[in-house]
Scaffold this motif. Sequence first.
Motif, PDB file in Angstrom:
ATOM      1  N   ILE A 110       0.863  -1.177   0.000  1.00 42.36           N
ATOM      2  CA  ILE A 110       0.000   0.000   0.000  1.00 42.36           C
ATOM      3  C   ILE A 110       0.899   1.225   0.000  1.00 42.36           C
ATOM      4  CG2 ILE A 110      -1.780   1.286   1.268  1.00 42.36           C
ATOM      5  CD1 ILE A 110      -2.725  -1.437   2.400  1.00 42.36           C
ATOM      6  N   GLY A 111       0.533   2.221  -0.769  1.00 41.43           N
ATOM      7  CA  GLY A 111       1.318   3.454  -0.766  1.00 41.43           C
ATOM      8  C   GLY A 111       0.864   4.407  -1.846  1.00 41.43           C
ATOM      9  N   PHE A 112       1.625   5.474  -1.992  1.00 38.72           N
ATOM     10  CA  PHE A 112       1.353   6.469  -3.023  1.00 38.72           C
ATOM     11  C   PHE A 112       2.263   6.230  -4.215  1.00 38.72           C
ATOM     12  CE2 PHE A 112       0.035   9.027   0.753  1.00 38.72           C
ATOM     13  CZ  PHE A 112      -1.298   9.145   0.398  1.00 38.72           C
ATOM     14  N   VAL A 113       1.715   6.441  -5.405  1.00 39.51           N
ATOM     15  CA  VAL A 113       2.444   6.282  -6.656  1.00 39.51           C
ATOM     16  C   VAL A 113       2.204   7.543  -7.481  1.00 39.51           C
ATOM     17  CG1 VAL A 113       2.680   4.884  -8.744  1.00 39.51           C
ATOM     18  CG2 VAL A 113       2.071   3.791  -6.577  1.00 39.51           C
ATOM     19  N   GLN A 114       3.221   8.014  -8.158  1.00 37.40           N
ATOM     20  CA  GLN A 114       3.059   9.161  -9.057  1.00 37.40           C
ATOM     21  C   GLN A 114       3.039   8.665 -10.492  1.00 37.40           C
ATOM     22  OE1 GLN A 114       2.594  12.639  -8.248  1.00 37.40           O
ATOM     23  NE2 GLN A 114       1.858  12.365 -10.330  1.00 37.40           N
ATOM     24  N   ARG A 115       1.919   8.830 -11.152  1.00 38.55           N
ATOM     25  CA  ARG A 115       1.763   8.418 -12.555  1.00 38.55           C
ATOM     26  C   ARG A 115       2.012   9.623 -13.445  1.00 38.55           C
ATOM     27  NH1 ARG A 115       1.035   2.990 -11.544  1.00 38.55           N
ATOM     28  NH2 ARG A 115      -0.260   2.846  -9.702  1.00 38.55           N
ATOM     29  N   ASP A 116       2.604   9.392 -14.605  1.00 35.72           N
ATOM     30  CA  ASP A 116       2.838  10.474 -15.565  1.00 35.72           C
ATOM     31  C   ASP A 116       1.536  11.121 -16.017  1.00 35.72           C
ATOM     32  OD1 ASP A 116       5.571  10.050 -15.435  1.00 35.72           O
ATOM     33  OD2 ASP A 116       5.610   8.774 -17.224  1.00 35.72           O
ATOM     34  N   SER A 117       0.451  10.364 -16.020  1.00 41.97           N
ATOM     35  CA  SER A 117      -0.817  10.866 -16.534  1.00 41.97           C
ATOM     36  C   SER A 117      -1.642  11.634 -15.500  1.00 41.97           C
ATOM     37  CB  SER A 117      -1.656   9.698 -17.065  1.00 41.97           C
ATOM     38  OG  SER A 117      -1.974   8.809 -16.006  1.00 41.97           O
ATOM     39  N   LEU A 118      -1.171  11.687 -14.252  1.00 43.45           N
ATOM     40  CA  LEU A 118      -1.930  12.359 -13.189  1.00 43.45           C
ATOM     41  C   LEU A 118      -1.108  13.491 -12.584  1.00 43.45           C
ATOM     42  CD1 LEU A 118      -3.402   9.203 -11.390  1.00 43.45           C
ATOM     43  CD2 LEU A 118      -4.539  10.688 -13.066  1.00 43.45           C
ATOM     44  N   ASP A 119      -1.786  14.536 -12.153  1.00 47.11           N
ATOM     45  CA  ASP A 119      -1.103  15.704 -11.591  1.00 47.11           C
ATOM     46  C   ASP A 119      -0.908  15.627 -10.079  1.00 47.11           C
ATOM     47  OD1 ASP A 119      -3.739  16.028 -10.837  1.00 47.11           O
ATOM     48  OD2 ASP A 119      -3.933  18.065 -11.620  1.00 47.11           O
ATOM     49  N   ALA A 120      -1.268  14.496  -9.477  1.00 44.15           N
ATOM     50  CA  ALA A 120      -1.076  14.274  -8.041  1.00 44.15           C
ATOM     51  C   ALA A 120      -0.924  12.767  -7.821  1.00 44.15           C
ATOM     52  CB  ALA A 120      -2.261  14.822  -7.259  1.00 44.15           C
ATOM     53  N   PRO A 121      -0.416  12.362  -6.665  1.00 47.01           N
ATOM     54  CA  PRO A 121      -0.238  10.930  -6.403  1.00 47.01           C
ATOM     55  C   PRO A 121      -1.561  10.181  -6.340  1.00 47.01           C
ATOM     56  CG  PRO A 121       0.991  12.251  -4.811  1.00 47.01           C
ATOM     57  CD  PRO A 121       0.111  13.186  -5.576  1.00 47.01           C
ATOM     58  N   ASP A 122      -1.483   8.887  -6.637  1.00 48.42           N
ATOM     59  CA  ASP A 122      -2.647   8.026  -6.421  1.00 48.42           C
ATOM     60  C   ASP A 122      -2.293   7.009  -5.353  1.00 48.42           C
ATOM     61  OD1 ASP A 122      -2.410   5.091  -7.737  1.00 48.42           O
ATOM     62  OD2 ASP A 122      -1.333   6.502  -9.026  1.00 48.42           O
ATOM     63  N   ILE A 123      -3.313   6.561  -4.652  1.00 50.51           N
ATOM     64  CA  ILE A 123      -3.112   5.560  -3.615  1.00 50.51           C
ATOM     65  C   ILE A 123      -3.270   4.194  -4.255  1.00 50.51           C
ATOM     66  CG2 ILE A 123      -5.517   5.620  -2.796  1.00 50.51           C
ATOM     67  CD1 ILE A 123      -4.158   5.306   0.081  1.00 50.51           C
ATOM     68  N   GLY A 124      -2.244   3.372  -4.091  1.00 49.57           N
ATOM     69  CA  GLY A 124      -2.261   2.021  -4.633  1.00 49.57           C
ATOM     70  C   GLY A 124      -2.297   1.026  -3.492  1.00 49.57           C
ATOM     71  N   TYR A 125      -2.950  -0.090  -3.716  1.00 50.00           N
ATOM     72  CA  TYR A 125      -3.086  -1.081  -2.655  1.00 50.00           C
ATOM     73  C   TYR A 125      -3.306  -2.455  -3.259  1.00 50.00           C
ATOM     74  CZ  TYR A 125      -7.769   0.298  -3.911  1.00 50.00           C
ATOM     75  OH  TYR A 125      -8.878   0.627  -4.636  1.00 50.00           O
ATOM     76  N   ALA A 126      -2.752  -3.445  -2.606  1.00 48.34           N
ATOM     77  CA  ALA A 126      -2.990  -4.847  -2.929  1.00 48.34           C
ATOM     78  C   ALA A 126      -2.785  -5.614  -1.635  1.00 48.34           C
ATOM     79  CB  ALA A 126      -2.020  -5.342  -4.000  1.00 48.34           C
ATOM     80  N   VAL A 127      -3.827  -6.272  -1.186  1.00 50.76           N
ATOM     81  CA  VAL A 127      -3.766  -7.054   0.042  1.00 50.76           C
ATOM     82  C   VAL A 127      -3.836  -8.524  -0.338  1.00 50.76           C
ATOM     83  CG1 VAL A 127      -4.943  -7.571   2.221  1.00 50.76           C
ATOM     84  CG2 VAL A 127      -4.766  -5.205   1.428  1.00 50.76           C
ATOM     85  N   SER A 128      -2.955  -9.311   0.258  1.00 55.58           N
ATOM     86  CA  SER A 128      -2.890 -10.738  -0.027  1.00 55.58           C
ATOM     87  C   SER A 128      -4.226 -11.410   0.296  1.00 55.58           C
ATOM     88  CB  SER A 128      -1.760 -11.369   0.795  1.00 55.58           C
ATOM     89  OG  SER A 128      -1.606 -12.730   0.462  1.00 55.58           O
ATOM     90  N   ALA A 129      -4.611 -12.389  -0.507  1.00 56.75           N
ATOM     91  CA  ALA A 129      -5.922 -13.040  -0.407  1.00 56.75           C
ATOM     92  C   ALA A 129      -6.297 -13.477   1.009  1.00 56.75           C
ATOM     93  CB  ALA A 129      -5.995 -14.215  -1.385  1.00 56.75           C
ATOM     94  N   PRO A 130      -5.402 -14.065   1.806  1.00 63.41           N
ATOM     95  CA  PRO A 130      -5.834 -14.488   3.146  1.00 63.41           C
ATOM     96  C   PRO A 130      -6.231 -13.328   4.064  1.00 63.41           C
ATOM     97  CG  PRO A 130      -3.771 -15.575   2.536  1.00 63.41           C
ATOM     98  CD  PRO A 130      -4.057 -14.527   1.495  1.00 63.41           C
ATOM     99  N   TYR A 131      -5.870 -12.104   3.719  1.00 64.33           N
ATOM    100  CA  TYR A 131      -6.142 -10.943   4.570  1.00 64.33           C
ATOM    101  C   TYR A 131      -7.225 -10.032   4.000  1.00 64.33           C
ATOM    102  CZ  TYR A 131      -2.023 -12.666   6.845  1.00 64.33           C
ATOM    103  OH  TYR A 131      -1.132 -13.492   7.495  1.00 64.33           O
ATOM    104  N   GLN A 132      -7.758 -10.397   2.851  1.00 65.48           N
ATOM    105  CA  GLN A 132      -8.816  -9.589   2.242  1.00 65.48           C
ATOM    106  C   GLN A 132     -10.121  -9.763   3.009  1.00 65.48           C
ATOM    107  OE1 GLN A 132      -8.972 -10.631  -1.919  1.00 65.48           O
ATOM    108  NE2 GLN A 132      -6.873  -9.941  -2.269  1.00 65.48           N
TER     109      GLN A 132
END
Length: 171
Positions: free
Chosen positions: A79-101
């Motif tokens: 989980i964290g912030f990512v800066q994409r070239d196509s966006l003017d601000a960071p986006d929050i990205g997340y992926a939680v492992s299946a046993p914890y979803q």
Amino acid sequence: MIVQTERTILREASHDDASFILRLVNEPGWLRFIGDRGIHDVEAARDFIDLRWREIHPKLGFGLCIAEETSTHTPIGLIGFVQRDSLDAPDIGYAVSAPYQGKGYAYEVCRALIDHGWNNLGYEQIYGYCQPDNTASIRLLEKLGLRYLRDQDVNNNGDVCKLYGATRPIS
């Protein structure tokens, strides 16, 4: 440690996390909604950690992090912030492992991270996006207070996603 919640800490990734990364990026949910990153052994996972996190954190001051359960010290997601070239601000990205979803971890950590973005990083805007059929992510983004903005090819790869956003709350 980047952020701490009642049940988790968010920390930078290290090579010790390579086995977890290898498992996570090859889970069916990751492959379906994020895509195959070509990581099929521990060495490739270490390279991924170096290229995607250890080089980015010092440059940008943020990036994806390991979400770890505090009681067991078990990695549960990225989980964290990512800066994409196509966006003017960071986006929050997340992926939680299946046993914890489905246990509230993604919401708990993302909520704390968004607050960190507003209060400590000085963000004025935060985005989030997901595949149009990822109903769990749509619910999470909306629960976090992000509102649907438009459909957009966020990664410039031909895949149109649902883009959500929020602006800094007025205090």
